[in-house]
Design a protein around this motif. Structure first.
Motif, PDB file in Angstrom:
ATOM      1  N   LEU A   1       0.813  -1.151   0.033  1.00 58.55           N
ATOM      2  CA  LEU A   1      -0.105  -0.024   0.165  1.00 58.55           C
ATOM      3  C   LEU A   1       0.849   1.317   0.058  1.00 58.55           C
ATOM      4  CD1 LEU A   1      -2.818   1.457   0.165  1.00 58.55           C
ATOM      5  CD2 LEU A   1      -2.760   0.950   2.546  1.00 58.55           C
ATOM      6  N   HIS A   2       2.023   1.335   0.782  1.00 62.34           N
ATOM      7  CA  HIS A   2       2.671   2.406   0.828  1.00 62.34           C
ATOM      8  C   HIS A   2       3.392   2.672  -0.430  1.00 62.34           C
ATOM      9  CE1 HIS A   2       5.691   5.275   2.247  1.00 62.34           C
ATOM     10  NE2 HIS A   2       6.917   4.568   1.697  1.00 62.34           N
TER      11      HIS A   2
ATOM     12  N   LEU B   1       0.826   4.241  -2.748  1.00 64.76           N
ATOM     13  CA  LEU B   1       0.749   5.891  -2.523  1.00 64.76           C
ATOM     14  C   LEU B   1       2.031   6.564  -3.003  1.00 64.76           C
ATOM     15  CD1 LEU B   1      -0.695   5.497   1.188  1.00 64.76           C
ATOM     16  CD2 LEU B   1      -1.847   6.027  -0.983  1.00 64.76           C
TER      17      LEU B   1
ATOM     18  N   ARG C   1       1.181   7.044  -6.538  1.00 61.95           N
ATOM     19  CA  ARG C   1       0.219   8.375  -6.949  1.00 61.95           C
ATOM     20  C   ARG C   1       1.311   9.481  -6.701  1.00 61.95           C
ATOM     21  NH1 ARG C   1      -2.392  11.511  -3.374  1.00 61.95           N
ATOM     22  NH2 ARG C   1      -4.099  12.477  -4.291  1.00 61.95           N
TER      23      ARG C   1
ATOM     24  N   GLU D   1      -6.904  11.107  -2.365  1.00 64.60           N
ATOM     25  CA  GLU D   1      -6.030   9.981  -1.815  1.00 64.60           C
ATOM     26  C   GLU D   1      -6.841   8.980  -1.128  1.00 64.60           C
ATOM     27  OE1 GLU D   1      -2.960   9.501   1.848  1.00 64.60           O
ATOM     28  OE2 GLU D   1      -2.755  11.061   0.544  1.00 64.60           O
ATOM     29  N   ALA D   2      -8.099   9.500  -0.471  1.00 69.70           N
ATOM     30  CA  ALA D   2      -8.807   8.643  -0.029  1.00 69.70           C
ATOM     31  C   ALA D   2      -9.553   7.711  -0.805  1.00 69.70           C
ATOM     32  CB  ALA D   2      -9.913   9.451   0.940  1.00 69.70           C
TER      33      ALA D   2
ATOM     34  N   TYR E   1      -8.340   6.944  -3.891  1.00 70.30           N
ATOM     35  CA  TYR E   1      -7.291   5.828  -4.073  1.00 70.30           C
ATOM     36  C   TYR E   1      -6.809   4.771  -3.236  1.00 70.30           C
ATOM     37  CZ  TYR E   1      -2.679   4.722  -6.090  1.00 70.30           C
ATOM     38  OH  TYR E   1      -1.423   4.122  -6.681  1.00 70.30           O
ATOM     39  N   ARG E   2      -6.788   5.273  -2.186  1.00 73.79           N
ATOM     40  CA  ARG E   2      -6.537   4.387  -1.046  1.00 73.79           C
ATOM     41  C   ARG E   2      -7.452   3.121  -0.725  1.00 73.79           C
ATOM     42  NH1 ARG E   2      -3.255   4.584   3.779  1.00 73.79           N
ATOM     43  NH2 ARG E   2      -2.754   6.980   3.140  1.00 73.79           N
ATOM     44  N   GLN E   3      -8.696   3.639  -0.890  1.00 75.95           N
ATOM     45  CA  GLN E   3      -9.811   2.692  -0.957  1.00 75.95           C
ATOM     46  C   GLN E   3      -9.891   1.791  -2.031  1.00 75.95           C
ATOM     47  OE1 GLN E   3     -13.366   5.352  -0.661  1.00 75.95           O
ATOM     48  NE2 GLN E   3     -12.908   6.011   1.377  1.00 75.95           N
TER      49      GLN E   3
ATOM     50  N   VAL F   1      -7.177   0.674  -4.065  1.00 81.46           N
ATOM     51  CA  VAL F   1      -6.129  -0.042  -3.880  1.00 81.46           C
ATOM     52  C   VAL F   1      -6.399  -1.161  -2.833  1.00 81.46           C
ATOM     53  CG1 VAL F   1      -3.756  -0.042  -3.317  1.00 81.46           C
ATOM     54  CG2 VAL F   1      -4.541   1.681  -4.860  1.00 81.46           C
ATOM     55  N   THR F   2      -6.892  -0.633  -1.893  1.00 76.31           N
ATOM     56  CA  THR F   2      -7.244  -1.545  -0.649  1.00 76.31           C
ATOM     57  C   THR F   2      -8.196  -2.725  -1.223  1.00 76.31           C
ATOM     58  OG1 THR F   2      -6.598  -0.121   0.795  1.00 76.31           O
ATOM     59  CG2 THR F   2      -7.925  -1.990   1.530  1.00 76.31           C
TER      60      THR F   2
END
Length: 202
Positions: free
Chosen positions: A85-86, A89, A92, A185-186, A188-190, A192-193
Motif C-alpha cells: 500500500l505504501h 501511495l 500516486r 488520496e482517500a 485511491y487508498r480505498q 487499491v485496498t
C-alpha cells in the motif's frame, strides 16, 4: 568547440525533462531542448541523432526516475500488505509530481512517438520486477504473483490516471469527489485496498 562538446548527454536530458515538465509536449523539440540547454540544435543531433533518439533517451530517463523512487522505499517490513500500500501511495505521488512525465511514460502525448520496443521491454522489466517482488511476498500460495501485480498496477494506473484527467479540467460542482488531494488520496487508498483484498494479498 565542436557541437558534440557543448554539453554532456545528461545535460541535454536534464534540459529535455525541464522543457517537458515546465512547458509541455509541444515545446519538446530539438530546438526547444537546445535552447533550454544553452546549446545549438546541431549538438542535440550529434548526441541523439534527432528528435526520435532524444525522445527515446528521455523516455528511458523517466523510467530511471521511477526505478529510483522504488529503490528509495524502506526495506520490507513484517507487514507486507502495508508495504505494498505504501508503494502504491508513492506511485500516486510520483504521477502527481509531474503529470507530463507520467504521460510520456504511459500514454501517447507525442504524436508519432513509439518508443523503441527493446527499450520499452528493458525499462518495464526493471521497474515491474521490483513491484512484483513486493506483491509476491503477500500473494497466496500457488498464486501467480506477476499476474496479481499487473492487475493491481492497472487499478493504480486507472485511479491515478482518472485523477490527473479530472485535475486538468474545470472542477465539476456536484462531483462526488471534492477536488482536494485529501479526498482523492482517500478514494485511491480505498480502491487499491479493495483490489489487494480481492486478489487475496495478505
Amino acid at each position: 568547440m565542436r557541437p558534440a562538446d557543448q554539453g554532456s548527454r545528461e545535460r541535454f536530458l536534464d534540459a529535455a525533462l525541464s522543457v517537458l515538465v515546465k512547458r509541455g509536449v509541444p515545446s519538446l523539440t530539438v530546438r526547444g531542448v537546445a535552447e533550454a540547454a544553452g546549446a545549438s540544435t546541431i549538438s542535440v543531433y550529434a548526441r541523439f541523432g534527432g528528435r526520435a533518439g532524444l525522445l527515446d533517451a528521455l523516455y528511458e530517463r523517466t523510467f530511471d526516475s521511477l526505478r529510483e523512487m522504488l529503490e528509495s522505499l524502506p526495506p520490507s517490513s513484517s507487514d507486507g500488505v502495508a508495504d505494498v500500500l505504501h508503494l502504491a501511495l508513492e506511485y500516486r505521488r510520483f504521477a502527481r509530481e509531474s503529470p507530463a512525465r507520467y504521460a510520456l511514460m504511459f500514454e501517447r502525448p507525442v504524436p508519432g512517438f513509439d518508443p523503441d520496443p527493446a527499450l520499452r521491454s528493458a525499462v518495464l522489466r526493471t521497474t515491474f520486477r521490483m513491484f512484483v517482488e513486493r506483491v509476491q511476498r503477500v500473494s497466496p500460495p500457488g498464486a501467480d504473483a506477476q499476474a496479481a501485480a499487473y492487475q493491481l498496477w492497472t487499478a493504480m494506473h486507472g485511479l491515478v490516471g482518472a485523477e490527473l484527467m479530472l485535475a486538468s479540467r474545470t472542477p465539476l460542482a456536484e462531483f462526488f469527489i471534492p477536488p482536494t488531494d485529501e479526498a482523492n488520496e482517500a478514494v485511491y487508498r480505498q480502491g487499491v485496498t479493495a483490489m489487494m483484498r480481492g486478489l487475496g494479498l495478505r
